[in-house]
Design an enzyme around this catalytic site. Structure first.
Site, PDB file in Angstrom:
ATOM      1  N   ASP A   2       4.490   3.338   9.548  1.00  0.00           N
ATOM      2  CA  ASP A   2       4.487   3.858  10.898  1.00  0.00           C
ATOM      3  C   ASP A   2       5.228   3.650  11.825  1.00  0.00           C
ATOM      4  OD1 ASP A   2       1.770   5.042  11.975  1.00  0.00           O
ATOM      5  OD2 ASP A   2       0.959   3.762  10.502  1.00  0.00           O
ATOM      6  N   ASN A  50      -2.822  13.929   7.077  1.00  0.00           N
ATOM      7  CA  ASN A  50      -1.719  14.238   7.827  1.00  0.00           C
ATOM      8  C   ASN A  50      -1.536  15.705   7.839  1.00  0.00           C
ATOM      9  OD1 ASN A  50       0.441  11.464   6.679  1.00  0.00           O
ATOM     10  ND2 ASN A  50      -0.593  11.839   8.604  1.00  0.00           N
ATOM     11  N   ARG A 176      -4.704  -1.512  11.197  1.00  0.00           N
ATOM     12  CA  ARG A 176      -5.943  -0.933  10.387  1.00  0.00           C
ATOM     13  C   ARG A 176      -5.222  -0.872   8.920  1.00  0.00           C
ATOM     14  NH1 ARG A 176      -5.290   2.044  15.152  1.00  0.00           N
ATOM     15  NH2 ARG A 176      -3.918   3.538  14.362  1.00  0.00           N
ATOM     16  N   ILE A 177      -6.199  -0.170   8.095  1.00  0.00           N
ATOM     17  CA  ILE A 177      -5.643  -0.095   6.718  1.00  0.00           C
ATOM     18  C   ILE A 177      -5.667   1.458   6.742  1.00  0.00           C
ATOM     19  CG2 ILE A 177      -6.458  -0.068   4.326  1.00  0.00           C
ATOM     20  CD1 ILE A 177      -7.647  -2.977   4.837  1.00  0.00           C
TER      21      ILE A 177
HETATM   22  C1  FPP Z   1       3.804   7.713   9.988  1.00  0.00           C
HETATM   23  O1  FPP Z   1       4.597   7.465  11.425  1.00  0.00           O
HETATM   24  C2  FPP Z   1       4.838   8.205   9.047  1.00  0.00           C
HETATM   25  C3  FPP Z   1       4.568   9.507   8.317  1.00  0.00           C
HETATM   26  C4  FPP Z   1       3.170  10.266   8.635  1.00  0.00           C
HETATM   27  C5  FPP Z   1       5.590  10.202   7.541  1.00  0.00           C
HETATM   28  C6  FPP Z   1       6.312   9.159   6.488  1.00  0.00           C
HETATM   29  C7  FPP Z   1       7.223  10.037   6.033  1.00  0.00           C
HETATM   30  C8  FPP Z   1       8.448   9.549   5.507  1.00  0.00           C
HETATM   31  C9  FPP Z   1       9.065   7.961   5.891  1.00  0.00           C
HETATM   32  C10 FPP Z   1       9.698  10.328   5.143  1.00  0.00           C
HETATM   33  C11 FPP Z   1       9.281  11.030   4.011  1.00  0.00           C
HETATM   34  C12 FPP Z   1       8.836  10.480   2.663  1.00  0.00           C
HETATM   35  C13 FPP Z   1       9.677   9.951   1.658  1.00  0.00           C
HETATM   36  C14 FPP Z   1       8.853   9.363   0.543  1.00  0.00           C
HETATM   37  C15 FPP Z   1      11.065  10.311   1.660  1.00  0.00           C
HETATM   38  P1  FPP Z   1       4.167   8.449  12.558  1.00  0.00           P
HETATM   39  O2  FPP Z   1       4.727   9.869  12.878  1.00  0.00           O
HETATM   40  O3  FPP Z   1       2.620   8.323  12.837  1.00  0.00           O
HETATM   41  O4  FPP Z   1       4.740   7.586  13.775  1.00  0.00           O
HETATM   42  P2  FPP Z   1       4.291   7.204  15.117  1.00  0.00           P
HETATM   43  O5  FPP Z   1       3.129   6.166  14.685  1.00  0.00           O
HETATM   44  O6  FPP Z   1       5.385   6.629  15.850  1.00  0.00           O
HETATM   45  O7  FPP Z   1       3.455   8.193  15.651  1.00  0.00           O
END
Ligand code: FPP
Length: 242
Positions: A2, A50, A176-177
């Site tokens: 996150d 997502n 949270r989980i």
């Molecule tokens: C949550 O942060 C992150 C994600 C939903 C996506 C994670 C994906 C990657 C790190 C890149 C692609 C994956 C790989 C394996 C190369 P958020 O967008 O919820 O951030 P926030 O909490 O600040 O809104």
């Protein structure tokens, strides 16, 4: 993982830039985990929930995933890393599947470390799917309902193929989980950090491991126990045969 969005916001950039930096952090952490001898690393890369994000963000995440799989292919193989997935990967776009599936197949025999990408994954959904698997086997007369035990259920949960979760790290300050490895994390040690995922580096990983090493794991008992009792081997063999 996150904090990508907030990391981008703090730079005055678009959320997708945050995911790009998050992808860099994935590379760093996979290398660091391999170096310190972690046997199994599972990353929550994309949840079942997502899909409800804005379409442009979903497309950007899928492209980053594809880029990661293409650019890391050789390094994963050279380092003996077995790649597997959990989640409803059939929902992923074919552009991702066409690089993901061969890499999973080509690394299936490697035993340096298992890297599991949770993609279109939800812990409740996984348990639901396992319930269906067991129910079908009971309906077909292959399973005695009264004999269903933890080992049999775990055998039907793909995330449990690498064992139960020892340490669960969540970045970005959330406590949270959020539907991650629900069954396997029942006795996981939880490590919450305010560090945003793009800033989560080797030092942060080592700090999480060091904190974990100081914990006393009792699994509901009085005395400390180094490891959670393992699922009996035959049950896992059954699972592999499914
Ligand atoms: C949550 O942060 C992150 C994600 C939903 C996506 C994670 C994906 C990657 C790190 C890149 C692609 C994956 C790989 C394996 C190369 P958020 O967008 O919820 O951030 P926030 O909490 O600040 O809104």
């Amino acid at each position: 993982m996150d904090g990508n969005g907030r990391w981008a916001q703090s730079q005055g950039s678009d959320r997708t830039i945050g995911h790009r930096e998050g992808s860099r952090a994935v590379r760093t952490i996979v290398r660091a985990a391999r170096r310190v001898g972690i046997e199994a690393l599972t990353l929550f890369a994309f949840s079942e929930q997502n899909w409800a994000r804005p379409p442009a963000e979903v497309v950007a995440l899928m492209e980053l995933l594809r880029d990661f799989l293409v650019s890391e292919r050789e390094e994963l193989i050279e380092n003996g890393i077995r790649l597997r997935t959990v989640g409803r990967v059939e929902k992923l776009p074919s552009r991702v599947r066409e690089v993901l599936d061969p890499l999973v197949a080509d690394t299936a025999h490697l035993d340096g470390m298992t890297l599991t990408l949770a993609l279109s994954y939800g812990g409740r959904e996984e348990i639901l799917d396992a319930a269906r698997v067991l129910a079908r086997r009971a309906r077909d007369g292959e399973l005695d309902v009264d004999a269903i035990d933890e080992a049999q259920l775990e055998g039907a949960l793909p995330s449990l193929a690498v064992g139960r979760v020892d340490l669960l790290v969540r970045t970005g300050g959330e406590q949270r989980i959020s539907n991650f490895l629900l069954w396997g994390a029942a006795y996981a040690e939880l490590h919450f950090t305010r560090v945003l995922w793009p800033d989560f580096d080797e030092a942060e990983l080592y700090a999480a491991i060091a904190a974990y090493q100081k914990r006393e794991r009792r699994f509901g008992r009085v005395e400390s126990a180094p490891l959670e009792p393992a699922v009996p081997a035959p049950a896992m063999a059954d699972a592999a045969g499914e």
